[in-house]
Design a protein around this motif. Structure first.
Motif, PDB file in Angstrom:
ATOM      1  N   UNK A 142       0.940  -1.302   0.229  1.00 56.95           N
ATOM      2  CA  UNK A 142      -0.112  -0.077   0.172  1.00 56.95           C
ATOM      3  C   UNK A 142       0.926   1.206  -0.068  1.00 56.95           C
ATOM      4  N   UNK A 143       0.806   2.057  -0.909  1.00 55.18           N
ATOM      5  CA  UNK A 143       1.563   3.352  -1.101  1.00 55.18           C
ATOM      6  C   UNK A 143       0.844   4.547  -1.034  1.00 55.18           C
ATOM      7  N   UNK A 144       0.544   5.293   0.042  1.00 55.37           N
ATOM      8  CA  UNK A 144      -0.418   6.382   0.038  1.00 55.37           C
ATOM      9  C   UNK A 144       0.356   7.486   0.336  1.00 55.37           C
ATOM     10  N   UNK A 145       0.235   8.546  -0.625  1.00 53.65           N
ATOM     11  CA  UNK A 145       0.551  10.050   0.003  1.00 53.65           C
ATOM     12  C   UNK A 145      -0.561  10.741   0.440  1.00 53.65           C
ATOM     13  N   UNK A 146      -0.177  11.428   1.665  1.00 47.43           N
ATOM     14  CA  UNK A 146      -1.432  12.056   2.438  1.00 47.43           C
ATOM     15  C   UNK A 146      -0.719  13.199   3.500  1.00 47.43           C
ATOM     16  N   UNK A 147      -1.664  13.921   3.651  1.00 52.46           N
ATOM     17  CA  UNK A 147      -1.324  14.748   4.868  1.00 52.46           C
ATOM     18  C   UNK A 147      -1.344  13.992   6.138  1.00 52.46           C
ATOM     19  N   UNK A 148      -0.295  13.965   7.003  1.00 54.77           N
ATOM     20  CA  UNK A 148      -0.106  13.381   8.176  1.00 54.77           C
ATOM     21  C   UNK A 148       0.536  14.158   9.093  1.00 54.77           C
ATOM     22  N   UNK A 149       0.358  13.918  10.604  1.00 53.93           N
ATOM     23  CA  UNK A 149       1.134  15.015  11.226  1.00 53.93           C
ATOM     24  C   UNK A 149       1.980  14.128  12.290  1.00 53.93           C
ATOM     25  N   UNK A 150       3.087  14.801  12.799  1.00 48.09           N
ATOM     26  CA  UNK A 150       3.991  13.811  13.526  1.00 48.09           C
ATOM     27  C   UNK A 150       3.291  13.576  14.896  1.00 48.09           C
ATOM     28  N   UNK A 151       2.591  14.488  15.455  1.00 47.83           N
ATOM     29  CA  UNK A 151       1.587  14.180  16.659  1.00 47.83           C
ATOM     30  C   UNK A 151       0.479  15.281  16.741  1.00 47.83           C
ATOM     31  N   UNK A 152      -0.273  14.955  17.760  1.00 51.82           N
ATOM     32  CA  UNK A 152      -1.427  15.884  17.969  1.00 51.82           C
ATOM     33  C   UNK A 152      -1.067  17.206  18.199  1.00 51.82           C
ATOM     34  N   UNK A 153       0.102  17.576  18.857  1.00 47.90           N
ATOM     35  CA  UNK A 153       0.622  18.958  19.067  1.00 47.90           C
ATOM     36  C   UNK A 153       0.927  19.414  17.729  1.00 47.90           C
ATOM     37  N   UNK A 154       1.356  18.797  16.865  1.00 45.62           N
ATOM     38  CA  UNK A 154       1.931  19.439  15.574  1.00 45.62           C
ATOM     39  C   UNK A 154       0.626  19.715  14.510  1.00 45.62           C
ATOM     40  N   UNK A 155      -0.483  18.931  14.736  1.00 46.63           N
ATOM     41  CA  UNK A 155      -1.690  18.940  14.227  1.00 46.63           C
ATOM     42  C   UNK A 155      -2.307  20.509  14.700  1.00 46.63           C
ATOM     43  N   UNK A 156      -2.521  20.622  16.008  1.00 49.96           N
ATOM     44  CA  UNK A 156      -2.984  21.723  16.498  1.00 49.96           C
ATOM     45  C   UNK A 156      -2.025  23.036  16.142  1.00 49.96           C
ATOM     46  N   UNK A 157      -0.647  22.778  16.142  1.00 54.54           N
ATOM     47  CA  UNK A 157       0.015  24.128  15.576  1.00 54.54           C
ATOM     48  C   UNK A 157      -0.144  24.370  14.371  1.00 54.54           C
ATOM     49  N   UNK A 158      -0.442  23.412  13.402  1.00 56.82           N
ATOM     50  CA  UNK A 158      -0.889  23.677  11.944  1.00 56.82           C
ATOM     51  C   UNK A 158      -1.914  24.514  11.895  1.00 56.82           C
TER      52      UNK A 158
END
Length: 215
Positions: A142-158
């Motif tokens: 399975x080879x997926x390209x997508x938006x992913x975040x290192x952790x929840x803190x990085x998600x909130x920061x984004x």
């Protein structure tokens, strides 16, 4: 299953290629290195490829140009119509989504997607990967390209950074859809006997390559 976003796909279809080309400043970083991202998905793919979330057919076209046998799954009729204009006549794009889709006419060795898996909740993601584990043989990918975040803190920061820049559409997108963290994706894939690796391409996008292991 992501179908609740079909109106969004239909509305975005005509301008999607302009967005991925960087013409929408809010999404410029999201799609930075877009062509390399798609090319690397192709590079890591086998010959018989099943693609989910075809969109306007950019990844599909690259797979076909590389000599892959590919069948595409896309729930948006508007997106499918645009994709078909780009693709060779022998490349089939059919109605379906990550979970509810017709059986492919061949046994795929690779399942791919670009910028689409985040439309599923984590529960739906797990359900999809479970299905793919039944389709793929050992060492299938399975080879997926997508938006992913290192952790929840990085998600909130984004989200906070998007609002700070006045990118309110991007912020709403991040808050509305189902963007996962690295650890969440690892848990989903490993629970279904896949070994997964991640490569980051910009502040948002990663390519995830998961190989089916012996159960």
């Amino acid at each position: 299953m992501g179908r609740e976003f079909i109106p969004l796909f239909d509305n975005w279809a005509e301008s999607y290629d302009n967005t991925v080309a960087g013409q929408d400043i809010q999404y410029r970083e999201v799609f930075r290195n877009y062509n390399k991202i798609l090319s690397d998905v192709v590079k890591h793919s086998g010959f018989n490829v099943l693609e989910f979330g075809v969109g306007t057919g950019n990844l599909t076209a690259k797979l076909a140009a590389a000599g892959k046998q590919v069948i595409g799954i896309e729930p948006s009729k508007t997106m499918r119509e645009i994709a078909k204009q780009k693709l060779p006549e022998d490349v089939v794009v059919i109605d379906g989504d990550f979970i509810d889709f017709p059986s492919p006419p061949f046994s795929p060795d690779t399942i791919v997607s670009s910028y689409a898996f985040h439309h599923l909740t984590n529960q739906e993601k797990r359900e999809a990967i479970k299905q793919y584990g039944k389709i793929l043989n050992e060492h299938g990918k399975i080879v997926f390209a997508d938006t992913v975040f290192k952790d929840h803190k990085a998600f909130i920061a984004a989200i906070e950074n998007a609002k700070k820049k006045g990118f309110y559409q991007l912020a709403e997108d991040l808050e509305t859809e189902h963007y996962p963290t690295i650890s969440e994706m690892e848990a989903i894939f490993t629970s279904e006997y896949f070994r997964i690796t991640f490569q980051q391409y910009n502040d948002f996008a990663w390519v995830m390559e998961a190989v089916k292991m012996k159960t």
